[in-house]
Design a protein around this motif. Structure first.
Motif, PDB file in Angstrom:
ATOM      1  N   ALA A 134       0.988  -0.888  -0.009  1.00  0.00           N
ATOM      2  CA  ALA A 134       0.172   0.096  -0.376  1.00  0.00           C
ATOM      3  C   ALA A 134       1.234   1.597  -0.074  1.00  0.00           C
ATOM      4  CB  ALA A 134      -1.603   0.266   0.776  1.00  0.00           C
ATOM      5  N   VAL A 135       2.119   1.306   1.245  1.00  0.00           N
ATOM      6  CA  VAL A 135       2.879   2.527   1.016  1.00  0.00           C
ATOM      7  C   VAL A 135       3.788   2.829  -0.672  1.00  0.00           C
ATOM      8  CG1 VAL A 135       2.558   2.515   3.423  1.00  0.00           C
ATOM      9  CG2 VAL A 135       4.127   1.528   2.442  1.00  0.00           C
ATOM     10  N   SER A 136       3.805   1.601  -0.372  1.00  0.00           N
ATOM     11  CA  SER A 136       4.522   1.878  -2.504  1.00  0.00           C
ATOM     12  C   SER A 136       3.619   1.976  -3.220  1.00  0.00           C
ATOM     13  CB  SER A 136       5.149   0.183  -2.229  1.00  0.00           C
ATOM     14  OG  SER A 136       6.166   0.003  -1.613  1.00  0.00           O
ATOM     15  N   PHE A 137       2.744   1.974  -3.038  1.00  0.00           N
ATOM     16  CA  PHE A 137       1.587   2.318  -4.627  1.00  0.00           C
ATOM     17  C   PHE A 137       1.523   3.770  -4.247  1.00  0.00           C
ATOM     18  CE2 PHE A 137      -2.042   2.895  -6.593  1.00  0.00           C
ATOM     19  CZ  PHE A 137      -2.326   1.664  -7.346  1.00  0.00           C
ATOM     20  N   ILE A 138       0.956   4.044  -2.796  1.00  0.00           N
ATOM     21  CA  ILE A 138       0.817   5.602  -2.555  1.00  0.00           C
ATOM     22  C   ILE A 138       1.916   6.253  -2.666  1.00  0.00           C
ATOM     23  CG2 ILE A 138       0.717   7.255  -0.612  1.00  0.00           C
ATOM     24  CD1 ILE A 138      -1.395   4.836   0.830  1.00  0.00           C
ATOM     25  N   GLY A 139       3.045   5.767  -2.538  1.00  0.00           N
ATOM     26  CA  GLY A 139       4.538   6.517  -2.690  1.00  0.00           C
ATOM     27  C   GLY A 139       4.868   6.286  -4.258  1.00  0.00           C
ATOM     28  N   PHE A 140       4.585   5.381  -5.252  1.00  0.00           N
ATOM     29  CA  PHE A 140       5.066   5.744  -6.105  1.00  0.00           C
ATOM     30  C   PHE A 140       4.242   6.964  -6.923  1.00  0.00           C
ATOM     31  CE2 PHE A 140       3.987   4.391 -10.211  1.00  0.00           C
ATOM     32  CZ  PHE A 140       4.989   4.751 -10.982  1.00  0.00           C
ATOM     33  N   THR A 141       2.405   6.735  -6.441  1.00  0.00           N
ATOM     34  CA  THR A 141       1.564   7.559  -6.799  1.00  0.00           C
ATOM     35  C   THR A 141       1.743   8.757  -6.609  1.00  0.00           C
ATOM     36  OG1 THR A 141      -0.002   5.790  -6.793  1.00  0.00           O
ATOM     37  CG2 THR A 141      -0.502   8.283  -7.331  1.00  0.00           C
ATOM     38  N   ALA A 142       2.073   8.827  -5.462  1.00  0.00           N
ATOM     39  CA  ALA A 142       2.652  10.972  -5.766  1.00  0.00           C
ATOM     40  C   ALA A 142       3.944  10.930  -5.791  1.00  0.00           C
ATOM     41  CB  ALA A 142       3.100  10.786  -3.628  1.00  0.00           C
ATOM     42  N   PHE A 143       5.029  10.500  -5.933  1.00  0.00           N
ATOM     43  CA  PHE A 143       6.004   9.930  -7.355  1.00  0.00           C
ATOM     44  C   PHE A 143       5.504  11.622  -8.306  1.00  0.00           C
ATOM     45  CE2 PHE A 143       8.686   9.250 -10.425  1.00  0.00           C
ATOM     46  CZ  PHE A 143      10.276  10.184  -9.846  1.00  0.00           C
ATOM     47  N   PHE A 144       4.806  10.340  -9.253  1.00  0.00           N
ATOM     48  CA  PHE A 144       4.195  10.491 -10.333  1.00  0.00           C
ATOM     49  C   PHE A 144       3.694  11.568 -10.818  1.00  0.00           C
ATOM     50  CE2 PHE A 144       0.926  10.227 -13.695  1.00  0.00           C
ATOM     51  CZ  PHE A 144       1.534  10.268 -14.793  1.00  0.00           C
ATOM     52  N   PHE A 145       2.684  11.918  -9.679  1.00  0.00           N
ATOM     53  CA  PHE A 145       1.736  13.076  -9.989  1.00  0.00           C
ATOM     54  C   PHE A 145       2.823  14.767  -9.189  1.00  0.00           C
ATOM     55  CE2 PHE A 145      -2.141  10.365  -9.427  1.00  0.00           C
ATOM     56  CZ  PHE A 145      -3.376  11.788 -10.633  1.00  0.00           C
ATOM     57  N   SER A 146       3.702  14.321  -8.549  1.00  0.00           N
ATOM     58  CA  SER A 146       4.094  15.004  -8.083  1.00  0.00           C
ATOM     59  C   SER A 146       5.747  16.321  -9.228  1.00  0.00           C
ATOM     60  CB  SER A 146       5.654  14.619  -7.407  1.00  0.00           C
ATOM     61  OG  SER A 146       4.943  14.643  -6.168  1.00  0.00           O
ATOM     62  N   VAL A 147       5.877  14.580 -10.249  1.00  0.00           N
ATOM     63  CA  VAL A 147       6.610  15.408 -11.163  1.00  0.00           C
ATOM     64  C   VAL A 147       5.767  15.953 -12.586  1.00  0.00           C
ATOM     65  CG1 VAL A 147       8.106  13.416 -13.631  1.00  0.00           C
ATOM     66  CG2 VAL A 147       8.262  12.739 -10.890  1.00  0.00           C
ATOM     67  N   LEU A 148       4.437  15.045 -11.888  1.00  0.00           N
ATOM     68  CA  LEU A 148       3.139  15.866 -13.333  1.00  0.00           C
ATOM     69  C   LEU A 148       3.383  17.496 -13.108  1.00  0.00           C
ATOM     70  CD1 LEU A 148       1.665  16.012 -15.886  1.00  0.00           C
ATOM     71  CD2 LEU A 148      -0.412  14.693 -14.243  1.00  0.00           C
ATOM     72  N   GLY A 149       2.887  17.467 -11.854  1.00  0.00           N
ATOM     73  CA  GLY A 149       2.652  18.674 -11.276  1.00  0.00           C
ATOM     74  C   GLY A 149       3.296  19.648 -11.682  1.00  0.00           C
ATOM     75  N   VAL A 150       5.456  19.403 -11.545  1.00  0.00           N
ATOM     76  CA  VAL A 150       5.966  20.409 -11.577  1.00  0.00           C
ATOM     77  C   VAL A 150       6.188  20.975 -13.311  1.00  0.00           C
ATOM     78  CG1 VAL A 150       8.504  20.268 -12.573  1.00  0.00           C
ATOM     79  CG2 VAL A 150       7.877  19.555  -9.684  1.00  0.00           C
ATOM     80  N   LYS A 151       5.356  19.845 -14.244  1.00  0.00           N
ATOM     81  CA  LYS A 151       5.430  20.156 -15.421  1.00  0.00           C
ATOM     82  C   LYS A 151       3.952  21.042 -15.649  1.00  0.00           C
ATOM     83  CE  LYS A 151       6.656  19.488 -20.165  1.00  0.00           C
ATOM     84  NZ  LYS A 151       7.478  19.692 -20.469  1.00  0.00           N
ATOM     85  N   VAL A 152       3.349  20.505 -15.037  1.00  0.00           N
ATOM     86  CA  VAL A 152       2.186  21.085 -15.319  1.00  0.00           C
ATOM     87  C   VAL A 152       1.867  22.713 -14.592  1.00  0.00           C
ATOM     88  CG1 VAL A 152      -0.417  21.440 -14.415  1.00  0.00           C
ATOM     89  CG2 VAL A 152       0.240  18.927 -15.103  1.00  0.00           C
ATOM     90  N   GLY A 153       2.435  22.942 -13.669  1.00  0.00           N
ATOM     91  CA  GLY A 153       3.187  24.107 -13.613  1.00  0.00           C
ATOM     92  C   GLY A 153       3.445  25.256 -14.706  1.00  0.00           C
TER      93      GLY A 153
END
Length: 187
Positions: A134-153
């Motif tokens: 569960a925490v691995s999945f959450i960490g990966f998801t947060a990583f993905f959305f954070s990288v995406l957030g930098v790009k979107v921003g």
């Protein structure tokens, strides 16, 4: 907890990190994948560590409250979700003003965006979730959305920050309600 439910929860708790990552992207004059990966590692790492710590904490007293653990999960997820929705209406962009990726600043931001994940970990203890996947999945998801957030921003600006927080809050409230309904009515 099903994989789909974990996916929705992962997206929900990742939205604070996504919103702050958008701010980081806003501060970059030019998109830098190195900066995006650093932001992703901080936020993804903390989004993994905090629910694990919450799980350890919750495991210590879950037997004492097993008869009403679904209410605890509902209240915790509901409060986290409502707080995220409230923040989505705040027009403060304080996190967007400083473009640095200084380790001290990033640690504070990662900690601040993952407090809700700590509470989620407590909920996971009550629901007897397999914590490492569960925490691995959450960490990966947060990583993905954070990288995406930098790009979107960097591409679109601050207009998506509040929408991300609002959507994340709704997802968490929905999941808390689903847990409660499932425990009360077996649906």
């Amino acid at each position: 907890m099903s994989l789909f439910e974990l996916f929705l929860i992962s997206i929900g708790v990742s939205m604070d990190a996504f919103a702050v990552a958008i701010c980081k992207g806003l501060s970059l004059p030019k998109m830098s994948w190195k900066h995006a990966l650093v932001v992703g590692l901080y936020f993804g790492g903390f989004q993994s560590i905090m629910p694990f710590l919450g799980f350890l904490l919750g495991s210590q007293f879950k037997d004492a409250i097993v008869s009403f653990d679904h209410w605890v999960a509902f209240i915790l997820l509901g409060c986290i979700g409502l707080n995220m929705i409230k923040e989505s209406f705040s027009h403060e962009l304080d996190d967007c003003e400083d473009p640095s990726l200084h380790p001290g600043q990033m640690l504070l931001l990662a900690l601040a965006t993952s407090i809700d994940a700590l509470a989620l970990g407590v909920t996971f203890a009550f629901l007897q979730v397999k914590i490492v996947p569960a925490v691995s999945f959450i960490g990966f998801t947060a990583f993905f959305f954070s990288v995406l957030g930098v790009k979107v921003g960097n591409m679109f600006g601050a207009k998506y920050k509040s929408k991300a927080e609002f959507a994340g809050g709704l997802i968490l409230i929905f999941m808390g309600g689903e847990i409660l309904i499932d425990q009360l009515f077996g649906i």
